[in-house]
Design a protein around this motif. Structure first.
Motif, PDB file in Angstrom:
ATOM      1  N   VAL A 165       1.050  -0.660   0.066  1.00  0.00           N
ATOM      2  CA  VAL A 165       0.071   0.368  -0.177  1.00  0.00           C
ATOM      3  C   VAL A 165       0.956   1.180  -0.534  1.00  0.00           C
ATOM      4  N   ASP A 168       2.840   1.280  -3.224  1.00  0.00           N
ATOM      5  CA  ASP A 168       2.584   1.326  -4.492  1.00  0.00           C
ATOM      6  C   ASP A 168       1.441   2.906  -4.451  1.00  0.00           C
ATOM      7  N   THR A 170      -1.556   2.264  -3.241  1.00  0.00           N
ATOM      8  CA  THR A 170      -2.773   2.168  -3.278  1.00  0.00           C
ATOM      9  C   THR A 170      -3.614   2.381  -2.511  1.00  0.00           C
TER      10      THR A 170
END
Length: 202
Positions: A165, A168, A170
């Protein structure tokens, strides 16, 4: 007075221990339960918190967790146990029952009772038990046990997800900030319910 599951009451005043057993271990039980139910919409919470053992002069600790405990100044005022009932819009209920100390055998289990099947899991254990019944020429129980994969560490999987997380950028699909805030809302409602002696609407 003998007890089981003794906690370290040496520095268990509310000023240090905060919310007591509910905030310490209950938050994890509640988070896990809400995760299993996919964070359902909840309507209200009823809760009771207690200081049942830590402030007693006759507290007995066979396991020796509290051998430095000194109650001469009566400093223990944290809540050492809590029980709650969370009602959901879909008719489901969640009932965390947590304690630092209690007169029973150690129990760290989670039990799910559904209309089609039930399941139980001891936190930290390796076996998930699924309980069902089946109809046929003769009605019978159809219980199944699933063993954990020893090659997969839950903590490692959590660490790897966190790193992905961050790397990235995301947002995770589960355990979001909103989920965490929902858990805290239920905890807060439990404390308020215990204080006012009635259920609290979410």
């Amino acid at each position: 007075m003998g007890t089981r599951n003794a906690a370290n009451f040496e520095e268990a005043g509310a000023e240090i221990a905060g919310g007591g057993a509910l905030a310490d271990i209950g938050v994890h039980a509640l988070d896990f339960a809400l995760y299993l139910f996919d964070f359902p919409k909840m309507t209200d919470v009823s809760g009771v918190t207690r200081t049942a053992f830590g402030d007693r002069d006759d507290y007995a600790d066979p396991d020796g967790w509290c051998f430095h405990r000194d109650q001469t100044e009566n400093t223990f005022d944290a809540k050492d146990s809590a029980t709650a009932l969370v009602r959901c819009e879909n008719g489901a209920t969640i009932s965390p029952d947590v304690s630092w100390v209690t007169n029973r055998e150690t129990n760290t289990g989670v039990t799910v009772r559904g209309t089609d099947a039930g399941a139980s899991l001891a936190l930290g254990g390796d076996t998930l038990s699924v309980n069902e019944t089946e109809a046929g020429s003769r009605d019978h129980y159809a219980d199944t046990e699933y063993e954990a994969n020893d090659e997969v560490s839950g903590h490692r999987a959590e660490d790897e997800l966190s790193l992905r997380v961050v790397t990235d950028g995301t947002a995770p699909g589960t355990n979001t900030v909103e989920d965490g805030l929902l858990v805290q809302r239920v905890l807060d409602a439990t404390y308020r319910s215990a204080k006012q002696g009635s259920s609290v609407t979410l």
